[in-house]
Motif scaffolding. Structure first.
Motif, PDB file in Angstrom:
ATOM      1  N   SER A   1       3.100  10.124  -3.658  1.00 37.90           N
ATOM      2  CA  SER A   1       2.440   9.500  -2.512  1.00 37.90           C
ATOM      3  C   SER A   1       0.938   9.347  -2.699  1.00 37.90           C
ATOM      4  O   SER A   1       0.326   8.463  -2.082  1.00 37.90           O
ATOM      5  CB  SER A   1       2.721  10.311  -1.243  1.00 37.90           C
ATOM      6  N   SER A   2       0.345  10.176  -3.522  1.00 44.12           N
ATOM      7  CA  SER A   2      -1.108  10.118  -3.708  1.00 44.12           C
ATOM      8  C   SER A   2      -1.508   9.324  -4.948  1.00 44.12           C
ATOM      9  O   SER A   2      -2.697   9.214  -5.246  1.00 44.12           O
ATOM     10  CB  SER A   2      -1.680  11.538  -3.804  1.00 44.12           C
TER      11      SER A   2
ATOM     12  N   THR B   1       5.896  -0.090  -2.435  1.00 46.97           N
ATOM     13  CA  THR B   1       7.255  -0.324  -2.943  1.00 46.97           C
ATOM     14  C   THR B   1       7.586   0.617  -4.088  1.00 46.97           C
ATOM     15  O   THR B   1       8.661   1.225  -4.124  1.00 46.97           O
ATOM     16  CB  THR B   1       7.406  -1.777  -3.411  1.00 46.97           C
ATOM     17  N   GLN B   2       6.669   0.768  -5.023  1.00 46.94           N
ATOM     18  CA  GLN B   2       6.895   1.661  -6.157  1.00 46.94           C
ATOM     19  C   GLN B   2       7.039   3.108  -5.698  1.00 46.94           C
ATOM     20  O   GLN B   2       7.870   3.857  -6.222  1.00 46.94           O
ATOM     21  CB  GLN B   2       5.745   1.532  -7.150  1.00 46.94           C
TER      22      GLN B   2
ATOM     23  N   ILE C   1      10.420   7.866  -4.644  1.00 44.11           N
ATOM     24  CA  ILE C   1      10.862   8.892  -3.700  1.00 44.11           C
ATOM     25  C   ILE C   1      12.388   8.874  -3.572  1.00 44.11           C
ATOM     26  O   ILE C   1      13.031   9.926  -3.523  1.00 44.11           O
ATOM     27  CB  ILE C   1      10.188   8.697  -2.328  1.00 44.11           C
ATOM     28  N   MET C   2      12.989   7.674  -3.541  1.00 42.68           N
ATOM     29  CA  MET C   2      14.447   7.598  -3.463  1.00 42.68           C
ATOM     30  C   MET C   2      15.102   8.127  -4.741  1.00 42.68           C
ATOM     31  O   MET C   2      16.138   8.794  -4.690  1.00 42.68           O
ATOM     32  CB  MET C   2      14.888   6.171  -3.179  1.00 42.68           C
ATOM     33  N   LYS C   3      14.498   7.839  -5.890  1.00 45.94           N
ATOM     34  CA  LYS C   3      15.022   8.398  -7.145  1.00 45.94           C
ATOM     35  C   LYS C   3      14.972   9.915  -7.108  1.00 45.94           C
ATOM     36  O   LYS C   3      15.936  10.598  -7.491  1.00 45.94           O
ATOM     37  CB  LYS C   3      14.208   7.872  -8.327  1.00 45.94           C
ATOM     38  N   LEU C   4      13.866  10.454  -6.613  1.00 50.51           N
ATOM     39  CA  LEU C   4      13.723  11.905  -6.483  1.00 50.51           C
ATOM     40  C   LEU C   4      14.785  12.459  -5.537  1.00 50.51           C
ATOM     41  O   LEU C   4      15.357  13.526  -5.778  1.00 50.51           O
ATOM     42  CB  LEU C   4      12.318  12.237  -5.980  1.00 50.51           C
TER      43      LEU C   4
ATOM     44  N   GLN D   1       4.883   5.491   4.184  1.00 45.87           N
ATOM     45  CA  GLN D   1       4.689   4.318   3.331  1.00 45.87           C
ATOM     46  C   GLN D   1       5.044   3.024   4.073  1.00 45.87           C
ATOM     47  O   GLN D   1       4.349   2.014   3.944  1.00 45.87           O
ATOM     48  CB  GLN D   1       5.545   4.443   2.065  1.00 45.87           C
ATOM     49  N   LEU D   2       6.109   3.068   4.874  1.00 45.06           N
ATOM     50  CA  LEU D   2       6.496   1.885   5.654  1.00 45.06           C
ATOM     51  C   LEU D   2       5.445   1.547   6.708  1.00 45.06           C
ATOM     52  O   LEU D   2       5.234   0.378   7.035  1.00 45.06           O
ATOM     53  CB  LEU D   2       7.854   2.113   6.307  1.00 45.06           C
TER      54      LEU D   2
END
Length: 298
Positions: free
Chosen positions: A139-140, A147-148, A153-156, A279-280
């Protein structure tokens, strides 16, 4: 029945039987004399299986056993430095990280009567700390756009929950629209829509909170339209809040069963949703998110 073990005037069961952490005691020849119930639960062995054996098979790496046998648990053991991290292996073969405090048991004349170790399973705590560190790092990262960051985050999340796919959806007027996806199995295009009622997320949203299922065929999900359509066995999902309002859902799924989710997993997915919601919110501020009345994104 657990035998009463004495080392000099010390009655081991009286000291350690009811401790929540695992305790193991060995004699002066480094053979196991006694373990408390917590150790039997942690490792999956009974006292009868361990008594008279060395601790070698409890270590994930037998080289670590040799190092400890010749160090902390030897006749030349020092008086300091008895707390350390160590990886052990349960009877079922699964390794875990522990914080161990151990060393010699001495009498008043400093003669070694035997050895002890108190073992705390810190694998979940350390995994959570690593997860927080990874989320903060993603996030930082100033070199990645929203988007990236959401994709990472979803992969994590897939790695953490042991699932194959992760989805971020926008839910409006009974329509479930995919905004972001991560999957090892199939590419799901942005803008793909489903009737909300054909998704497990409909059940989750009706409960207004996180929901998890590790084996759909053995749950109420077996009769759900989503199971008929996609045969998803594993699901964990949570409402996605953006700027204080319900926006959609975050969920992770797999066609394979997994071991049961724990209460802590429901807290973890809420944390994932909070980071993605942030993020959204950035995307919303720059008019990159759909608004009520707008067509589905592509």
């Amino acid at each position: 029945m657990t035998p009463s073990i004495s080392l000099g005037d010390i009655r081991i069961p009286d000291l350690f039987r009811d401790l929540p952490d695992a305790v193991i005691v060995a004699d002066e020849n480094q053979r196991i004399s006694w373990v408390n119930p917590a150790l039997q639960d942690m490792f999956g062995y009974s006292l009868e299986e361990l008594a008279g054996q060395t601790t070698k098979n409890l270590y994930a790496d037998h080289q670590n056993y040799e190092e400890q046998r010749n160090g902390r648990f030897s006749l030349t053991a020092s008086q300091r430095g008895h707390t350390y991290d160590m990886r052990y292996r349960r009877k079922n073969g699964k390794a875990f990280l522990s914080q161990t405090t151990g060393g010699p048991i001495r009498d008043k004349d400093d003669f070694i009567l035997g050895y002890f170790a108190i073992i705390k399973d810190i694998s979940k705590t350390r995994a959570f700390e690593d997860l927080l560190h990874s989320l903060f790092h993603i996030s930082s990262d100033q070199d990645k756009d929203a988007t990236q960051k959401i994709q990472e985050i979803m992969k994590l999340g897939c790695e953490h929950f042991q699932t194959d796919s992760g989805l971020v959806s926008w839910v409006h007027d009974g329509i479930y629209t995919i905004l972001y996806s991560y999957s090892d199995l199939v590419d799901i295009p942005r803008g793909t829509t489903f009737p909300l009622g054909e998704t497990y997320c409909s059940e989750m949203l009706s409960g207004n909170g996180p929901l998890a299922c590790h084996s759909a065929r053995h749950s109420k999900f077996a009769a759900h339209p989503c199971y008929d359509l996609f045969l998803l066995e594993t699901y964990i999902g949570v409402p996605l809040i953006v700027d204080g309002k319900l926006f959609g859902t975050l969920n992770f799924t797999s066609p394979d069963e997994r071991h049961p989710f724990e209460d802590g997993d429901l807290e973890v997915i809420k944390m994932f949703a909070a980071w993605i919601g942030q993020q959204l919110s950035f995307e919303k501020a720059t008019n990159q998110l759909p608004q009520p009345g707008q067509p589905a994104p592509t």
